[in-house]
Every structure is written in C-alpha cells, then in structure tokens.
Design a protein around this motif. Structure first.
Motif, PDB file in Angstrom:
ATOM      1  N   LEU A 125       1.778 -13.465  -2.593  1.00  0.00           N
ATOM      2  CA  LEU A 125       1.662 -12.416  -3.659  1.00  0.00           C
ATOM      3  C   LEU A 125       0.168 -11.901  -4.034  1.00  0.00           C
ATOM      4  CD1 LEU A 125       2.337  -9.808  -5.452  1.00  0.00           C
ATOM      5  CD2 LEU A 125       3.393 -10.809  -7.050  1.00  0.00           C
ATOM      6  N   VAL A 126      -0.525 -13.049  -4.733  1.00  0.00           N
ATOM      7  CA  VAL A 126      -1.327 -13.319  -5.255  1.00  0.00           C
ATOM      8  C   VAL A 126      -2.359 -13.015  -3.838  1.00  0.00           C
ATOM      9  CG1 VAL A 126      -3.860 -14.496  -5.836  1.00  0.00           C
ATOM     10  CG2 VAL A 126      -0.948 -14.399  -6.620  1.00  0.00           C
ATOM     11  N   GLU A 127      -2.069 -12.905  -2.389  1.00  0.00           N
ATOM     12  CA  GLU A 127      -2.964 -12.735  -1.506  1.00  0.00           C
ATOM     13  C   GLU A 127      -3.116 -12.273  -1.247  1.00  0.00           C
ATOM     14  OE1 GLU A 127      -2.495 -15.413   1.892  1.00  0.00           O
ATOM     15  OE2 GLU A 127      -4.544 -14.992   2.605  1.00  0.00           O
ATOM     16  N   GLY A 128      -1.586 -11.375  -1.359  1.00  0.00           N
ATOM     17  CA  GLY A 128      -1.434  -9.981  -0.776  1.00  0.00           C
ATOM     18  C   GLY A 128      -2.187  -8.247  -1.915  1.00  0.00           C
ATOM     19  N   VAL A 129      -2.164  -9.012  -2.908  1.00  0.00           N
ATOM     20  CA  VAL A 129      -3.031  -8.209  -3.560  1.00  0.00           C
ATOM     21  C   VAL A 129      -4.442  -7.816  -3.202  1.00  0.00           C
ATOM     22  CG1 VAL A 129      -3.734  -8.218  -6.487  1.00  0.00           C
ATOM     23  CG2 VAL A 129      -1.076  -8.384  -6.173  1.00  0.00           C
ATOM     24  N   ILE A 130      -4.654  -9.051  -3.202  1.00  0.00           N
ATOM     25  CA  ILE A 130      -6.755  -9.473  -2.926  1.00  0.00           C
ATOM     26  C   ILE A 130      -6.997  -8.287  -1.882  1.00  0.00           C
ATOM     27  CG2 ILE A 130      -8.423 -10.861  -2.893  1.00  0.00           C
ATOM     28  CD1 ILE A 130      -6.557 -13.254  -4.372  1.00  0.00           C
ATOM     29  N   ILE A 131      -6.065  -8.803  -0.545  1.00  0.00           N
ATOM     30  CA  ILE A 131      -6.305  -7.857   0.755  1.00  0.00           C
ATOM     31  C   ILE A 131      -5.795  -6.194   0.361  1.00  0.00           C
ATOM     32  CG2 ILE A 131      -4.847  -7.495   3.297  1.00  0.00           C
ATOM     33  CD1 ILE A 131      -4.812 -10.405   3.480  1.00  0.00           C
ATOM     34  N   SER A 132      -4.948  -5.955  -0.261  1.00  0.00           N
ATOM     35  CA  SER A 132      -4.164  -4.528  -0.828  1.00  0.00           C
ATOM     36  C   SER A 132      -5.601  -4.136  -1.232  1.00  0.00           C
ATOM     37  CB  SER A 132      -3.030  -4.816  -1.184  1.00  0.00           C
ATOM     38  OG  SER A 132      -2.386  -5.002  -0.755  1.00  0.00           O
ATOM     39  N   SER A 133      -5.857  -4.746  -2.676  1.00  0.00           N
ATOM     40  CA  SER A 133      -7.083  -4.392  -3.887  1.00  0.00           C
ATOM     41  C   SER A 133      -8.397  -3.907  -2.627  1.00  0.00           C
ATOM     42  CB  SER A 133      -7.033  -5.262  -4.260  1.00  0.00           C
ATOM     43  OG  SER A 133      -6.006  -5.458  -5.740  1.00  0.00           O
ATOM     44  N   TYR A 134      -8.794  -4.811  -1.600  1.00  0.00           N
ATOM     45  CA  TYR A 134      -9.742  -4.417  -0.815  1.00  0.00           C
ATOM     46  C   TYR A 134     -10.024  -3.593   0.015  1.00  0.00           C
ATOM     47  CZ  TYR A 134     -13.240  -5.415   3.102  1.00  0.00           C
ATOM     48  OH  TYR A 134     -14.205  -5.960   3.592  1.00  0.00           O
ATOM     49  N   ALA A 135      -8.591  -3.182   0.427  1.00  0.00           N
ATOM     50  CA  ALA A 135      -8.144  -1.733   1.333  1.00  0.00           C
ATOM     51  C   ALA A 135      -8.185  -0.817   0.573  1.00  0.00           C
ATOM     52  CB  ALA A 135      -7.325  -2.105   2.384  1.00  0.00           C
ATOM     53  N   ILE A 136      -8.000  -0.852  -0.435  1.00  0.00           N
ATOM     54  CA  ILE A 136      -8.220   0.602  -1.197  1.00  0.00           C
ATOM     55  C   ILE A 136      -9.369   0.463  -1.946  1.00  0.00           C
ATOM     56  CG2 ILE A 136      -5.903   1.299  -1.207  1.00  0.00           C
ATOM     57  CD1 ILE A 136      -6.018   0.430  -4.374  1.00  0.00           C
ATOM     58  N   ARG A 137     -10.107  -0.700  -2.229  1.00  0.00           N
ATOM     59  CA  ARG A 137     -11.294  -0.618  -2.762  1.00  0.00           C
ATOM     60  C   ARG A 137     -10.793  -0.405  -4.425  1.00  0.00           C
ATOM     61  NH1 ARG A 137     -13.126   3.056   2.201  1.00  0.00           N
ATOM     62  NH2 ARG A 137     -11.330   2.741   2.616  1.00  0.00           N
ATOM     63  N   ALA A 138     -10.377  -1.424  -5.087  1.00  0.00           N
ATOM     64  CA  ALA A 138     -10.119  -1.416  -6.548  1.00  0.00           C
ATOM     65  C   ALA A 138     -10.532  -2.842  -6.615  1.00  0.00           C
ATOM     66  CB  ALA A 138      -8.539  -1.808  -6.666  1.00  0.00           C
ATOM     67  N   ASN A 139     -11.058  -2.824  -8.160  1.00  0.00           N
ATOM     68  CA  ASN A 139     -12.102  -4.330  -8.515  1.00  0.00           C
ATOM     69  C   ASN A 139     -11.264  -4.744  -9.258  1.00  0.00           C
ATOM     70  OD1 ASN A 139     -14.583  -2.694  -7.055  1.00  0.00           O
ATOM     71  ND2 ASN A 139     -14.541  -4.100  -6.696  1.00  0.00           N
ATOM     72  N   ARG A 140     -10.152  -4.520  -9.916  1.00  0.00           N
ATOM     73  CA  ARG A 140      -8.678  -4.097 -11.139  1.00  0.00           C
ATOM     74  C   ARG A 140      -7.646  -4.501 -10.280  1.00  0.00           C
ATOM     75  NH1 ARG A 140     -10.432  -6.019 -16.262  1.00  0.00           N
ATOM     76  NH2 ARG A 140     -11.900  -4.926 -16.991  1.00  0.00           N
ATOM     77  N   ALA A 141      -7.169  -5.356 -10.265  1.00  0.00           N
ATOM     78  CA  ALA A 141      -5.560  -5.040  -9.968  1.00  0.00           C
ATOM     79  C   ALA A 141      -4.700  -5.829 -11.211  1.00  0.00           C
ATOM     80  CB  ALA A 141      -5.390  -6.021  -8.870  1.00  0.00           C
ATOM     81  N   PHE A 142      -3.745  -5.704 -11.697  1.00  0.00           N
ATOM     82  CA  PHE A 142      -1.970  -5.874 -12.383  1.00  0.00           C
ATOM     83  C   PHE A 142      -1.234  -6.284 -12.027  1.00  0.00           C
ATOM     84  CE2 PHE A 142      -5.519  -2.721 -14.212  1.00  0.00           C
ATOM     85  CZ  PHE A 142      -5.606  -3.668 -15.732  1.00  0.00           C
ATOM     86  N   ILE A 143      -0.696  -7.283 -12.120  1.00  0.00           N
ATOM     87  CA  ILE A 143       1.164  -7.747 -11.692  1.00  0.00           C
ATOM     88  C   ILE A 143       1.324  -7.455 -13.211  1.00  0.00           C
ATOM     89  CG2 ILE A 143       2.318  -9.501 -10.871  1.00  0.00           C
ATOM     90  CD1 ILE A 143       0.310 -10.988  -9.395  1.00  0.00           C
ATOM     91  N   TYR A 144       2.549  -6.857 -12.621  1.00  0.00           N
ATOM     92  CA  TYR A 144       3.621  -5.986 -14.115  1.00  0.00           C
ATOM     93  C   TYR A 144       4.644  -6.930 -13.760  1.00  0.00           C
ATOM     94  CZ  TYR A 144       5.859  -3.421 -17.628  1.00  0.00           C
ATOM     95  OH  TYR A 144       6.540  -2.789 -18.458  1.00  0.00           O
ATOM     96  N   VAL A 145       4.902  -8.060 -13.907  1.00  0.00           N
ATOM     97  CA  VAL A 145       6.688  -8.495 -14.587  1.00  0.00           C
ATOM     98  C   VAL A 145       6.963  -8.177 -15.378  1.00  0.00           C
ATOM     99  CG1 VAL A 145       5.128 -10.730 -15.067  1.00  0.00           C
ATOM    100  CG2 VAL A 145       7.194 -10.592 -13.839  1.00  0.00           C
ATOM    101  N   ARG A 146       8.113  -8.399 -14.697  1.00  0.00           N
ATOM    102  CA  ARG A 146       9.406  -7.353 -16.636  1.00  0.00           C
ATOM    103  C   ARG A 146       9.441  -9.239 -17.311  1.00  0.00           C
ATOM    104  NH1 ARG A 146      15.328  -7.966 -14.498  1.00  0.00           N
ATOM    105  NH2 ARG A 146      15.614  -7.901 -16.471  1.00  0.00           N
ATOM    106  N   GLY A 147       9.670  -9.336 -18.872  1.00  0.00           N
ATOM    107  CA  GLY A 147       9.345 -10.051 -19.355  1.00  0.00           C
ATOM    108  C   GLY A 147      10.015 -11.397 -19.814  1.00  0.00           C
ATOM    109  N   GLU A 148      11.697 -10.242 -18.925  1.00  0.00           N
ATOM    110  CA  GLU A 148      12.544 -11.613 -18.791  1.00  0.00           C
ATOM    111  C   GLU A 148      12.452 -13.103 -18.530  1.00  0.00           C
ATOM    112  OE1 GLU A 148      12.998  -8.772 -18.742  1.00  0.00           O
ATOM    113  OE2 GLU A 148      14.005  -7.400 -19.934  1.00  0.00           O
ATOM    114  N   VAL A 149      11.528 -13.428 -17.652  1.00  0.00           N
ATOM    115  CA  VAL A 149      11.299 -14.120 -16.793  1.00  0.00           C
ATOM    116  C   VAL A 149      10.769 -15.069 -16.965  1.00  0.00           C
ATOM    117  CG1 VAL A 149      12.570 -13.471 -14.575  1.00  0.00           C
ATOM    118  CG2 VAL A 149      10.409 -13.048 -15.360  1.00  0.00           C
ATOM    119  N   LEU A 150      10.466 -16.194 -17.922  1.00  0.00           N
ATOM    120  CA  LEU A 150       9.809 -16.961 -18.538  1.00  0.00           C
ATOM    121  C   LEU A 150       8.648 -17.949 -17.489  1.00  0.00           C
ATOM    122  CD1 LEU A 150       7.974 -17.308 -21.207  1.00  0.00           C
ATOM    123  CD2 LEU A 150       9.534 -19.357 -21.473  1.00  0.00           C
ATOM    124  N   HIS A 151       9.606 -18.426 -17.028  1.00  0.00           N
ATOM    125  CA  HIS A 151       9.534 -19.321 -15.383  1.00  0.00           C
ATOM    126  C   HIS A 151       7.963 -18.792 -14.488  1.00  0.00           C
ATOM    127  CE1 HIS A 151       8.565 -23.676 -14.575  1.00  0.00           C
ATOM    128  NE2 HIS A 151       9.127 -23.828 -13.537  1.00  0.00           N
TER     129      HIS A 151
END
Lengths: 228, 443
Positions: free
Chosen positions: B114-140
């Motif tokens: 997922l992290v690699e996908g985020v970097i490639i996708s952000s590069y494509a849309i020319r974003a310098n900030r990205a967020f992974i919004y993950v539900r809170g109920e999955v601690l590990h």
C-alpha cells in the motif's frame, strides 16, 4: 488532569497536519489514553490547542463510537453481533459474557477490569465469530473460549491476540491510535490461516498470475472469445 | 465470459498478486518486501512522467475496489493541474462494510504494498502530501502501517528527493474513531479535517474541492495497492486478466457457512460456484440459502445466482452490485428476517443524521422489521416496508440510505413466504443455535 507532557503531545499531533484541526481525532485518542475517557478537561485541552470552542470539540467527540464518556476498564471487550458473526455464534457469546460478567452492554465490571460491548463488523468475517479486545483481533471464538479469556484477563494472566501481540491495556492501545508507536509491530504472524486460504491452494497447485511482459495475452484472449 | 487463458501452464482460477507474499516470513517488513522486488515499481514510475503513470493506470482498466467501480486512472485525470492549491491523495482504509475483510489483512501482511502504491499514485497526481485514513478499531494493522511508513522514510522512499528524483512526499497514517459513514468519501474528508463525519454535497467533487477545499484523489486501499503491480508488469498485463469491462484481479472474501472461509484472489468474473469449489463448499450437510455478492449494502443473491460472473456488469445485470466482493454465505439454517433485521439495526446505528430519509427512515425500518420478526403485525407490513424503502432509495444524501434498503427489498423479493411464516407461527420458525458453529443454546 492534562499535564504538560500531554499538552506537548497534543501539539505534536496537531503539527503533523497542514491544518491543525485534522489532528482532533488522534488528539481525542490521546486524551482517552491519558484520562481513561474523554473528560471535560481533555475537551478543554483540545479546544485550547486547536483554537476551537469546547462545544465544537464535544460535537466531534460525541459523533464517534470509540470515544467514551464513562470510564473504560483495562480491557474493552467487544463482541461482533453484526449479522454474520451473530448467526455464527456472536449472539450466544455476547449473552454468555453478559451473564458471566454480570454486566449489560457498555458496562464495566465492579473491579474495573472489563468493559463489555457489542460491536459492528470489524472486517474479520472469515474468522467469525470475532471478538476484539482493546481493538486486537481475537478470532474464531466460542462462548467457552470467551469466558476463559475474560477470566484470564481479570486475574492478570497474559493473553495474546490470535493475530497480534500480548494484549495491552485499553489506555495503552489508545496511545497507539494517537500515532505514538509502541514498538510491537513485529509481533504476531503475517496473517491468520483464513487470510491465506486462497494463497495456500494456489501454491499447492502452482497457480500463478500470468507472468509479466506477455503483452500479447490480451489480444490472444479477445481472439479466443471472438472465435466462440 | 471470463478469461480464456491461452498460456500453457500455471494459470489456474486463482491469481495471487496482492496476496502473493502474505505467507512470507515477516512479510510486513521492508526487508521482506524488498527481497521480492518491492519498490522497484516506484523506481520505474519515477522514470516516467506523471502523465505517463496516469495513462498506464487508465489503460490497465483498473476500477475502484471500494465498491463503486469508478475507473481509477480517470479519477486521477480529473485533478485540475492548473489549480494553485496543493493536491492531496487520501487512501480510504476505513473498511467497515459488513462482510468486507480484504484491506485489513492486506495492510496487516503487506503494508508496504500500500505504501508503495501511495507514493506512485501521489507522484502521478502531483501531490506532496498523502494520508492513509484507516479505521481505528484495528490496532495491530495500525502498528504495521506506522512501522512501514517509518521504514519507508528511513530508506528514502518517503520524504524529500525520493530516489534522487526531486520528488517529495509526506505520508501520515490517520486512525479513525468508529463510524461506518466515514467510508463514504466526502464524510471521510470531513472526518480527516477533524469534524463529525458527515457527507458533503456534490458537486464540487473532491477532485476539484476535496481535503481543505483542494484537489483530492480518494481511492480504496486495494485500488492503490494494485498500482505497483500495474506499473511493474504493464497495463496490458493487468487488462489481460478479468472480463472485457472489469479488468484485472481482486480479492474475494468468503465468510459464513463455507468450509474454508478466507481470502481468494482471482480475476474478476470468477463465479461463486467456482469459489465455493475451491473453498470446500457450503459447510458439510447444509446447502446455500442466500449470499451477498459485495457486502450487506448489495442486494441478496440466492442459489440461482451461483453462476453469475462476479464482475461489475454481470452482477449489476443480475440485480445486485459487485461492491467489495464480500461474499457472505448463509445456509438453510439462517432466518433471513433475523439476518436482515440485524443489518437494518446496523444502518440505523450508523446513519449520520444529516438527512431525513435516512435518519428517520432507518428507524422506521427497524420498528416494522422488528415487529415482523416477532411474528407481530400483518402481511400489509411487507408493503409498508417496501414503501418505506421506496422513500429512502434515491432520496437520501449519500449511499448509506440506499444500502439500507438493499437487504430488505431483495429478501422480500426472494423470501416473502418466510416473512409470512413469522406471522403465521407468531414468531421465528428457526432455531438460532442451528446456524452457530458450536453446540450452544442461546441463554
């Protein structure tokens, strides 16, 4: 009471974001870690750090089910009673735990160790019936295994998540949700057996995705379909 | 028609790509991920222009894996590059649709995909900030994501001048706090801005005015995790799998009364019959009664739909939606009224309260259904339910209200007699103990 260390950490969370208010959800997780619930003092601290009114912060805190206004026990025990887990046995597990712990939904045992609640789908349906202890997965439960688990937790016996580390306290867990890593990421397996069900079959049969560089494959497929 | 493979060997019904490394030793670590070629796709992407990356994803035919099926590359191309505001990428990892359980094991076993996908996708849309919004109920899962992001920074995959390219990206893992509605993309944005998670009126769409009123791409975690493999192997490789309009592979999640529940990664277009064959069939001694193709918000299917190809078009044509490929299997011991009532209680609980049809409608639905389940009320209540659904479907602010009607209308369509049997018998004719996995009488 919110001490200076917590204030500093609240500011640290807010600073992670281009706009400080984005930090409010993790900040409220930190308040729960420090205070054991969302307290008026915690709301005041968030409001102060973000330049919001207390009403604005309260409005957010009351929207989300993970924020608790009453003290939570050391272990927040959630039993999934959404449809699939319920029919697979979640309803029976929840009934048994209510009887055994002598508490109702969203109530805490007199010793302050266990808070019991029923929860919605937690994205582990292939391990049904599922329980969450402080938001760690406890898979494939029965009423008996659930009772043994809460008894162990009450008496201080160390127990592990079925796909994760030794169960920490709820307040420790809330600190991780605030973005402060506890260094336990490397504990537990990569995946449980159900997560690997399809992969195992594929490996046994040596099935793989097509290899790369077969640019002709799409064309071949279309040709075959047209020929039918 | 599904894929007709012309390759000589090794192409079975399952095609592990995203799941391929899940059994590897310490698969969640950078060392393990890199050892099987991880972050090579990032190098390749950084050697391409951002527009070339968008074109590759467009050509692959990748469609959103969060349920709606919107073409991912097209979504990216909607970002107005002449807008002076910063661009943002937000990953929707709020996986909460009942039955859906694919993104959570993916992020647990291989967060770097997922992290690699985020970097490639952000590069494509020319974003310098990205967020992974993950539900809170999955601690590990959150621990593993946090650790993966830290490792990626340390290795120079995140931060400034990534791989010497001059491209900068910062990535924050953001834990939610328990709200199904935040899986709706505009509610997610409000939540990420530190507000109550309530959906926004569209237009403007997030591509124009999303996070902080700036151009924003929001994609499901599995969609973004698919991007490195597309860049690495090529758009044709991805498009060569699946069906004509539903390209590629996806993770199918089997749960419920099936012998081997779990995750099965296959080309889109596989059928439930094929998947059940692989999973050992419905639990021994029982038969299929009803199932969801893509979570509880997708209309129920029955045994007559076993051969419907699980792609966007075929499932739609058969009266449901592919959704998140959350195949919840229920055998003949399960009371459909009980199942539907429980889902309806869920929608009532999760309705954000913003719009009247959903806020009031889901409460009405629970009242009428609850009465029917107890064997009270009358046959006219079924028409009342359908009328209520008609007043919610298409009239709610977002898809939550629509989804709430799906199990009700589809169950009445296929199981009207079972509703009536509750009235005739003055209660539920089923024994709930028979559908549980253990011998236990309800207290």
């Amino acid at each position: 009471m919110i001490d200076e260390t917590t204030y500093a950490e609240l500011r640290e969370i807010a600073a992670r974001y281009p706009q400080a208010r984005s930090g409010l959800l993790p900040m409220l997780h930190l308040v729960q870690s420090a205070e054991g619930r969302v307290t008026p003092e915690g709301i005041q601290a968030c409001a102060e750090v973000l330049g919001l009114t207390e009403a604005e912060v309260s409005g957010v805190a009351t929207f989300y089910t993970m924020y608790k206004r009453r003290p939570v026990g050391d272990y927040l025990v959630g039993v999934c009673t959404n449809t699939l887990c319920a029919v697979m046995g979640g309803d029976a597990i929840f009934e048994r735990l209510k009887d055994h712990l002598e508490v109702g939904n969203d109530e805490t045992t007199a010793d302050g160790r266990i808070t019991l609640e029923h929860i919605e789908c937690n994205a582990a349906c292939d391990y049904a019936p599922v329980m969450m202890i402080n938001w760690e997965f406890v898979d494939n439960q029965t009423p008996q295994s659930a009772v043994e688990l809460v008894d162990d937790l009450r008496s201080g016996v160390e127990r592990h998540s079925t796909r994760g580390p030794r169960l920490c306290t709820w307040r420790q867990a809330e600190r991780v949700l605030a973005g402060f890593n506890d260094g336990l990421a490397d504990e537990g397996p990569s995946a449980g057996a159900a997560s690997l069900a399809g992969l195992s079959i594929a490996q046994e049969n040596d099935w793989r995705a097509p290899s790369a560089g077969r640019g002709a494959s799409a064309g071949e497929r279309i040709e075959t379909e047209e020929g039918q | 028609m599904t894929v007709v493979s012309t390759s000589s060997t090794n192409e079975g019904p399952l095609t592990p790509v995203l799941t391929a490394n899940w059994a590897d030793d310490r698969s969640w670590t950078l060392a393990s991920y890199a050892a099987q070629g991880g972050y090579q796709a990032l190098d390749k992407a950084l050697g391409m222009s951002p527009d070339e990356v968008i074109t590759a994803v467009k050509d692959s035919g990748l469609r959103g894996r969060g349920g709606a099926g919107f073409p991912t590359g097209m979504k990216w191309s909607f970002i107005p590059q002449d807008n002076p505001n910063p661009k943002y990428l937000v990953v929707n990892a709020d996986e909460s649709e009942p039955g859906t359980c694919k993104d959570i094991p993916l992020m647990m076993a291989s967060p770097h995909t997922l992290v690699e996908g985020v970097i490639i996708s952000s590069y494509a849309i020319r974003a310098n900030r990205a967020f992974i919004y993950v539900r809170g109920e999955v601690l590990h899962v959150i621990r593993r994501l946090q650790a993966a992001v830290a490792e990626a920074y340390a290795a120079g995959h995140l931060g400034t001048n990534i791989h010497g390219s001059g491209y900068d990206l910062d990535l924050v893992v953001h834990a939610g706090a328990g709200a199904y509605i935040c899986g709706e993309e505009t509610a997610l944005l409000d939540s990420l801005e530190g507000r109550r998670g309530q959906p926004r009126l569209r237009p403007p769409f997030p591509a124009v005015a999303g996070l902080y009123a700036s151009p924003t791409v929001i994609n499901n975690a599995e969609s973004i995790a698919s991007v490195p493999s597309i860049i690495e192997n090529g758009a044709d490789w991805f498009a060569g799998m699946g069906t004509e309009k539903s390209n590629g592979f996806g993770i199918f999640s089997l749960s419920g009364h099936v012998t081997r529940p779990g995750q099965y990664e296959a080309p889109l277009g596989i059928t439930l019959r094929q998947l059940l064959d692989l999973a050992g069939g419905v639990r021994e001694g029982h038969e299929l009664k009803f199932w969801t193709p893509g979570g509880s918000s997708t209309p129920l299917f029955t045994a007559e739909h076993l051969d419907v190809p699980l792609d966007f078009e075929s499932v739609g044509a058969a009266g449901s939606m592919l959704g998140t490929r959350a195949l919840q299997i229920f055998d003949e011991t399960v009371c459909v009224v009980r199942a539907v009532l429980r889902w309806t209680e869920f929608y009532k609980h999760e309705s954000c309260g913003k719009c009247t049809p959903c806020r009031e409608g889901t409460w009405w639905l629970v009242q009428v259904l609850g009465r029917l389940e107890k064997g009270q009320g009358s046959a006219e209540d079924l028409d009342l339910l359908l009328d209520q659904c008609d007043n919610i479907l298409g009239r709610a602010f977002c898809a939550l209200g629509d989804g709430a009607t799906s199990p009700i209308t589809s169950s009445i369509k296929y199981f009207r007699d079972e509703y009536l049997a509750h009235l005739e018998q003055g209660g539920c004719p089923f024994d709930p103990a028979k559908s549980s996995l253990f011998e236990e009488v309800l207290a």
